[in-house]
Structures are given as structure tokens and as C-alpha cells.
Design a protein around this motif. Structure first.
Motif, PDB file in Angstrom:
ATOM      1  N   SER A  42       0.594  -0.744  -0.215  1.00 28.38           N
ATOM      2  CA  SER A  42      -0.122  -0.070   0.272  1.00 28.38           C
ATOM      3  C   SER A  42       0.902   1.271   0.090  1.00 28.38           C
ATOM      4  O   SER A  42       1.845   1.013   0.376  1.00 28.38           O
ATOM      5  CB  SER A  42      -0.097  -0.309   1.195  1.00 28.38           C
ATOM      6  N   PRO A  43       0.534   2.051  -0.916  1.00 28.65           N
ATOM      7  CA  PRO A  43       0.946   3.651  -1.123  1.00 28.65           C
ATOM      8  C   PRO A  43       1.711   4.019   0.587  1.00 28.65           C
ATOM      9  O   PRO A  43       2.545   4.300   1.146  1.00 28.65           O
ATOM     10  CB  PRO A  43       0.913   4.379  -1.577  1.00 28.65           C
TER      11      PRO A  43
ATOM     12  N   ALA B 121       7.617   4.022   2.163  1.00 23.05           N
ATOM     13  CA  ALA B 121       8.363   5.891   2.495  1.00 23.05           C
ATOM     14  C   ALA B 121       8.230   6.900   1.135  1.00 23.05           C
ATOM     15  O   ALA B 121       8.335   6.411   0.239  1.00 23.05           O
ATOM     16  CB  ALA B 121      10.285   5.705   2.714  1.00 23.05           C
ATOM     17  N   ASP B 122       7.313   8.218   1.643  1.00 23.99           N
ATOM     18  CA  ASP B 122       7.263   8.838   0.649  1.00 23.99           C
ATOM     19  C   ASP B 122       8.643  10.083   1.204  1.00 23.99           C
ATOM     20  O   ASP B 122       7.948  10.619   1.815  1.00 23.99           O
ATOM     21  CB  ASP B 122       6.107   9.258   0.674  1.00 23.99           C
ATOM     22  N   CYS B 123       9.613   9.987   1.217  1.00 22.08           N
ATOM     23  CA  CYS B 123      10.819  10.970   1.690  1.00 22.08           C
ATOM     24  C   CYS B 123       9.770  12.305   1.035  1.00 22.08           C
ATOM     25  O   CYS B 123      10.405  12.898   1.853  1.00 22.08           O
ATOM     26  CB  CYS B 123      11.712  10.268   1.331  1.00 22.08           C
TER      27      CYS B 123
ATOM     28  N   PHE C  29       8.909   2.215   6.035  1.00 22.32           N
ATOM     29  CA  PHE C  29       7.206   1.515   6.265  1.00 22.32           C
ATOM     30  C   PHE C  29       5.730   2.466   5.930  1.00 22.32           C
ATOM     31  O   PHE C  29       5.283   2.368   6.496  1.00 22.32           O
ATOM     32  CB  PHE C  29       7.059  -0.122   6.970  1.00 22.32           C
ATOM     33  N   GLY C  30       6.706   3.689   5.271  1.00 23.08           N
ATOM     34  CA  GLY C  30       5.945   4.617   5.462  1.00 23.08           C
ATOM     35  C   GLY C  30       5.119   5.643   6.816  1.00 23.08           C
ATOM     36  O   GLY C  30       4.720   6.541   7.071  1.00 23.08           O
ATOM     37  N   ALA C  31       6.102   4.807   7.638  1.00 25.64           N
ATOM     38  CA  ALA C  31       6.234   5.822   8.768  1.00 25.64           C
ATOM     39  C   ALA C  31       6.608   7.179   9.535  1.00 25.64           C
ATOM     40  O   ALA C  31       6.009   8.387   9.735  1.00 25.64           O
ATOM     41  CB  ALA C  31       6.986   5.531   9.683  1.00 25.64           C
ATOM     42  N   GLY C  32       7.583   7.751   8.649  1.00 27.40           N
ATOM     43  CA  GLY C  32       9.029   9.112   8.543  1.00 27.40           C
ATOM     44  C   GLY C  32       7.079   9.810   7.730  1.00 27.40           C
ATOM     45  O   GLY C  32       7.201  11.343   9.019  1.00 27.40           O
TER      46      GLY C  32
ATOM     47  N   GLN D  73       7.495   0.994  13.515  1.00 31.90           N
ATOM     48  CA  GLN D  73       7.007  -1.002  13.587  1.00 31.90           C
ATOM     49  C   GLN D  73       5.265  -0.987  13.666  1.00 31.90           C
ATOM     50  O   GLN D  73       5.110  -2.392  13.226  1.00 31.90           O
ATOM     51  CB  GLN D  73       7.780  -1.240  15.589  1.00 31.90           C
ATOM     52  N   LEU D  74       4.744  -0.456  14.022  1.00 35.70           N
ATOM     53  CA  LEU D  74       2.971  -0.440  13.893  1.00 35.70           C
ATOM     54  C   LEU D  74       3.359  -0.411  12.122  1.00 35.70           C
ATOM     55  O   LEU D  74       2.322  -0.911  11.894  1.00 35.70           O
ATOM     56  CB  LEU D  74       2.486   0.466  14.032  1.00 35.70           C
ATOM     57  N   HIS D  75       3.971   0.113  11.578  1.00 31.13           N
ATOM     58  CA  HIS D  75       3.387   0.412  10.234  1.00 31.13           C
ATOM     59  C   HIS D  75       3.889  -0.775   9.243  1.00 31.13           C
ATOM     60  O   HIS D  75       4.107  -2.046   8.592  1.00 31.13           O
ATOM     61  CB  HIS D  75       4.021   1.287   9.705  1.00 31.13           C
ATOM     62  N   GLU D  76       4.959  -1.392  10.123  1.00 28.66           N
ATOM     63  CA  GLU D  76       6.148  -2.795   9.767  1.00 28.66           C
ATOM     64  C   GLU D  76       4.503  -3.611   9.499  1.00 28.66           C
ATOM     65  O   GLU D  76       4.919  -4.852   9.247  1.00 28.66           O
ATOM     66  CB  GLU D  76       7.266  -3.361  10.609  1.00 28.66           C
ATOM     67  N   LEU D  77       4.141  -3.960  10.829  1.00 27.17           N
ATOM     68  CA  LEU D  77       3.238  -4.598  11.129  1.00 27.17           C
ATOM     69  C   LEU D  77       2.345  -5.376  10.403  1.00 27.17           C
ATOM     70  O   LEU D  77       1.643  -6.063   9.421  1.00 27.17           O
ATOM     71  CB  LEU D  77       2.447  -4.836  12.538  1.00 27.17           C
ATOM     72  N   LEU D  78       1.922  -3.415   9.830  1.00 30.53           N
ATOM     73  CA  LEU D  78       0.486  -3.979   8.778  1.00 30.53           C
ATOM     74  C   LEU D  78       0.977  -4.203   7.454  1.00 30.53           C
ATOM     75  O   LEU D  78      -0.174  -4.477   6.740  1.00 30.53           O
ATOM     76  CB  LEU D  78       0.002  -2.029   8.817  1.00 30.53           C
ATOM     77  N   SER D  79       2.268  -3.249   7.134  1.00 36.32           N
ATOM     78  CA  SER D  79       2.683  -3.888   5.829  1.00 36.32           C
ATOM     79  C   SER D  79       2.574  -5.762   5.478  1.00 36.32           C
ATOM     80  O   SER D  79       2.319  -5.731   4.603  1.00 36.32           O
ATOM     81  CB  SER D  79       3.465  -3.929   5.660  1.00 36.32           C
TER      82      SER D  79
END
Ligand code: SF4
Length: 218
Positions: A11-12, A16-18, A76-79, A111-117
């Protein structure tokens, strides 16, 4: 069950979207001089290669300059979520009072985004259809947590959530590995025997048919 090659459907918002981020990993995370990083950097200290526009000054030469670690890091998009959602576009440079808290939140939200991924990926696999509903409920809960305000996010016992998600992922992994092509030797089993010395085991990997193998705990 289909043996079609699986196409990842990340999922987008879990990638990561730096360009939407305040260069958070380049400041929040520490690194040590090694084969992955050219020098030591403490947590909370901006990497000297990070420019004031939050772009990397050596982005196209990271590997040549000794920063291989940056090229394989994935938030995983957390940033961008922390930058644009949790902190609503308030850059740590303009709001130094929030900087430490923002930096502390990055590993937690990652970590939460990693689990979601991982859960998202498993919910797209037909082999795990009997778990989709359980994954869906957990996904919703973790997604809700990922939207908490910073203080609440930092209070979470993330190890506990990891453990809960992990139990489902282990089951899902078994289901996926059970459907590898039948020519696979010992499909669904760990390839490491207790009786095989470590060095011999790793030497054997070159010739081994590893389809369907589990490497958990190795
Ligand atoms: S934290 Fe993520 S989005 Fe931000 S700069 Fe690092 S990799 Fe890119």
C-alpha cells in the motif's frame, strides 16, 4: 490453490515517501561506523549529509560514500505519517520543542507500520483466506494505534502487539509454504536439522531446494 507467482501489493501509505517527510530517519536514528555507515552518529543529531530542505546531499552516491545502510532502510511509511499526519506538517526545525518527541515516535510508529505492511500482504494472498477476517480485525486495531497522538503512541507496549500479530503471521506462513510446488524437498519444514553442524548446514544451502522452507529462528 494457484501456484501463480505472487505480486506484492504494498500500500502506498505503507511505503516511504521521503518527499513528504522531514528527513526523520536521518536525524532520529543513531548509526555506528561500520560497513553500512561511514562514521558514528548519535540519535537526535542530524546526519551532516541531510540538507536544510530535508533532502540527502549524497543521495546518488550513498553506496560509494559508505552509506549502504541508508539504501536498505525502510520506514514503511512511518516517516511521512509522523511528518504530515501526527505532527500536521510541523517540521522539527521550526518546532524544536517537539523534536525529541517526534524522533522518539519514529521507531514506535515504524514498528506499527511494519506490522500493517505484513498483514496487508497476507490479506492479499488467497492461500491465507481463512485468516483474512482475523487479520482484518487486527489490522484495524493497529491502524487505529498508528493514528494516536504522540504521548499515547510512546506509551504503547508494541512488543505485545508484535507478539499477537506474529502468532497469525506464523500460521499464514505455514499456509503459504504448504502451497509451494510439490517438487520442493521437505516443503513447509525447517531446513535446519538439529544434527547438522552449523557450518555444514550453511555450506549445503548452495545446492539446496529452499522453496517452501522456513528459516525461523536461524
Ligand atoms: S523516515 Fe522514511 S520517509 Fe522519512 S526520510 Fe527516512 S525513509 Fe524517507
Amino acid at each position: 490453490m494457484s501456484n501463480q507467482p505472487y505480486a506484492s501489493t504494498a500500500s502506498p501509505h505503507l511505503s516511504a515517501d521521503c518527499e513528504q517527510c522531514f528527513g526523520l530517519c536521518c536525524v532520529a536514528l543513531p548509526y555506528g561506523k561500520s560497513s553500512d555507515f561511514a562514521f558514528d552518529k548519535a540519535s537526535g543529531t542530524p546526519c551532516p549529509n541531510l540538507r536544510t530542505d530535508n533532502r540527502c546531499g549524497i543521495h546518488t552516491q550513498l553506496r560509494q560514500k559508505g552509506f549502504k545502510g541508508c539504501t536498505v532502510y525502510d520506514c514503511f511509511g512511518a516517516g511521512q505519517k509522523l511528518s504530515q499526519v501526527t505532527y500536521a506538517g510541523k517540521d522539527w526545525r521550526d518546532h524544536p520543542e517537539s523534536a525529541k518527541e517526534m524522533f522518539d515516535c519514529l521507531p514506535a510508529l515504524r514498528q506499527l507500520h511494519e506490522l500493517l505492511s505484513y498483514m496487508k500482504e497476507m490479506m492479499m494472498r488467497p492461500e491465507t483466506s481463512s485468516l483474512h477476517s482475523a487479520f482484518g480485525e487486527l489490522y484495524e486495531e493497529i491502524e487505529r494505534l498508528s493514528n494516536l497522538e504522540p504521548a499515547a503512541l510512546l506509551r504503547l507496549d508494541i512488543a505485545d502487539y508484535r507478539s499477537t500479530v506474529n502468532q497469525l503471521l506464523v500460521q499464514a506462513s505455514e499456509m503459504v509454504r504448504a502451497h509451494v510446488p510439490s517438487t520442493s524437498q521437505g516443503q513447509g519444514k525447517s531446513k535446519k536439522s538439529k544434527n547438522v553442524p552449523e557450518v555444514t548446514f550453511w555450506c549445503q544451502l548452495k545446492r539446496a531446494d529452499l522453496r517452501g522452507a522456513s528459516f525461523r529462528g536461524l
